[in-house]
Design a protein around this motif. Structure first.
Motif, short mmCIF file in Angstrom:
data_model
loop_
_atom_site.label_atom_id
_atom_site.label_comp_id
_atom_site.label_asym_id
_atom_site.label_seq_id
_atom_site.Cartn_x
_atom_site.Cartn_y
_atom_site.Cartn_z
N GLN A 165 -41.99 65.46 -8.43
CA GLN A 165 -43.42 65.10 -8.34
C GLN A 165 -44.21 65.99 -7.37
OE1 GLN A 165 -45.03 63.20 -10.31
NE2 GLN A 165 -43.24 62.45 -11.39
N LYS A 166 -43.51 66.62 -6.41
CA LYS A 166 -44.22 67.41 -5.40
C LYS A 166 -44.05 68.92 -5.53
CE LYS A 166 -44.08 63.76 -1.98
NZ LYS A 166 -43.75 63.38 -0.61
N GLU A 167 -43.02 69.37 -6.24
CA GLU A 167 -42.74 70.80 -6.34
C GLU A 167 -42.89 71.27 -7.78
OE1 GLU A 167 -39.35 72.17 -3.51
OE2 GLU A 167 -38.74 70.25 -4.42
N GLY A 168 -43.37 72.49 -7.91
CA GLY A 168 -43.52 73.05 -9.25
C GLY A 168 -44.25 74.38 -9.21
N GLY A 169 -44.58 74.85 -10.38
CA GLY A 169 -45.29 76.11 -10.49
C GLY A 169 -46.20 76.10 -11.70
N ILE A 170 -47.05 77.10 -11.78
CA ILE A 170 -48.03 77.19 -12.87
C ILE A 170 -47.71 78.40 -13.74
CG2 ILE A 170 -50.46 77.63 -13.40
CD1 ILE A 170 -51.16 76.16 -10.80
N MET A 171 -47.79 78.20 -15.02
CA MET A 171 -47.66 79.29 -15.98
C MET A 171 -48.96 79.36 -16.77
SD MET A 171 -44.91 79.91 -19.00
CE MET A 171 -43.64 80.43 -17.89
N LYS A 172 -49.58 80.52 -16.75
CA LYS A 172 -50.83 80.72 -17.47
C LYS A 172 -50.55 80.94 -18.96
CE LYS A 172 -53.73 80.60 -14.03
NZ LYS A 172 -54.68 79.52 -13.93
N TRP A 173 -51.49 80.57 -19.79
CA TRP A 173 -51.35 80.75 -21.23
C TRP A 173 -51.30 82.23 -21.61
CZ3 TRP A 173 -49.62 77.34 -24.45
CH2 TRP A 173 -49.79 75.98 -24.19
N GLU A 174 -51.85 83.10 -20.77
CA GLU A 174 -51.86 84.53 -21.07
C GLU A 174 -50.44 85.12 -21.09
OE1 GLU A 174 -54.04 83.36 -18.41
OE2 GLU A 174 -55.49 83.05 -20.02
N SER A 175 -49.51 84.47 -20.42
CA SER A 175 -48.13 84.98 -20.39
C SER A 175 -47.35 84.62 -21.65
CB SER A 175 -47.40 84.47 -19.15
OG SER A 175 -47.30 83.07 -19.18
N ILE A 176 -47.90 83.75 -22.49
CA ILE A 176 -47.25 83.37 -23.74
C ILE A 176 -47.70 84.33 -24.83
CG2 ILE A 176 -46.86 81.53 -25.43
CD1 ILE A 176 -45.89 80.81 -22.61
N GLN A 177 -46.74 85.04 -25.47
CA GLN A 177 -47.08 86.00 -26.51
C GLN A 177 -47.36 85.32 -27.84
OE1 GLN A 177 -43.82 88.76 -26.70
NE2 GLN A 177 -44.39 89.75 -24.78
N THR A 178 -46.50 84.38 -28.21
CA THR A 178 -46.64 83.69 -29.48
C THR A 178 -45.89 82.37 -29.41
OG1 THR A 178 -46.38 83.90 -31.87
CG2 THR A 178 -44.63 84.81 -30.53
N ALA A 179 -46.09 81.54 -30.40
CA ALA A 179 -45.39 80.26 -30.49
C ALA A 179 -44.86 80.07 -31.90
CB ALA A 179 -46.33 79.11 -30.12
N GLU A 180 -43.77 79.33 -32.00
CA GLU A 180 -43.17 79.03 -33.31
C GLU A 180 -42.83 77.56 -33.36
OE1 GLU A 180 -39.65 81.32 -33.99
OE2 GLU A 180 -40.66 83.22 -33.61
N ARG A 181 -42.98 77.00 -34.53
CA ARG A 181 -42.54 75.62 -34.74
C ARG A 181 -41.26 75.69 -35.56
NH1 ARG A 181 -45.58 70.26 -35.87
NH2 ARG A 181 -43.81 68.98 -36.50
N THR A 182 -40.17 75.20 -35.01
CA THR A 182 -38.89 75.14 -35.71
C THR A 182 -38.74 73.71 -36.24
OG1 THR A 182 -37.63 74.56 -33.74
CG2 THR A 182 -37.93 76.91 -34.19
N PRO A 183 -37.72 73.43 -37.02
CA PRO A 183 -37.56 72.07 -37.53
C PRO A 183 -37.41 70.98 -36.46
CG PRO A 183 -36.20 73.58 -38.78
CD PRO A 183 -36.78 74.36 -37.65
#
Length: 163
Positions: free
Chosen positions: A105-123
């Motif tokens: 709940q207190k520790e974590g990090g942020i990932m920006k959407w710009e770092s995602i190249q593409t997305a796939e939906r698998t079954p």
């Protein structure tokens, strides 16, 4: 709206399997070289021009070594101490601005959407591709509700990552 997931981890076997299959889909062209040498060797052998089994045998061995090399690369990456973090349990909070990766709940990090190249939906999951051998996998079971699953998919479509 924020999509919250349950705490989950990527299985190293899944990582090796997904990474290897994705690489083979893009790197299959290199297998054409041993196949061409195999065909050429067989043609030369059976036409009597050059009777030698070494060419076809070495082309099959070379193609097999290419495949084995890449499998070993991804398997080794899953075993390395530096990559242990990839297989730890995380919770995710996803919205249209960022992906918040939370250890607790207190520790974590942020990932920006710009770092995602593409997305796939698998079954059975969504794959967010970051780079070669780098991805986030969200099995459908980690979403708290069907509404969260649909909201996540709509975010991916709005970001033009999912067709």
């Amino acid at each position: 709206m924020i999509v919250k997931t349950k705490k989950f981890a990527l299985d190293p076997k899944d990582y090796v399997s997904i990474s290897f299959k994705r690489h083979m889909k893009t790197g299959w062209k290199w297998l054409l070289i041993p196949v061409a040498v195999l065909v050429l060797g067989l043609i030369l052998h059976f036409t009597g021009t050059y009777k030698n089994w070494w060419i076809p045998v070495l082309s099959v061995v070379g193609g097999g070594l290419y495949v084995l090399f890449w499998y070993a690369q991804f398997y080794a990456a899953s075993q390395m101490e530096q990559n242990k973090q990839m297989f730890e349990k995380f919770m995710y909070e996803i919205d249209s601005r960022q992906i918040l990766v939370k250890i607790n709940q207190k520790e974590g990090g942020i990932m920006k959407w710009e770092s995602i190249q593409t997305a796939e939906r698998t079954p059975d999951s969504f794959l967010l591709i970051i780079g070669k051998g780098q991805f986030l996998r969200f099995p459908f079971s980690v979403f708290n509700s069907e509404h969260d699953l649909k909201l996540f998919e709509s975010i991916l479509k709005r970001k033009e990552l999912l067709a």
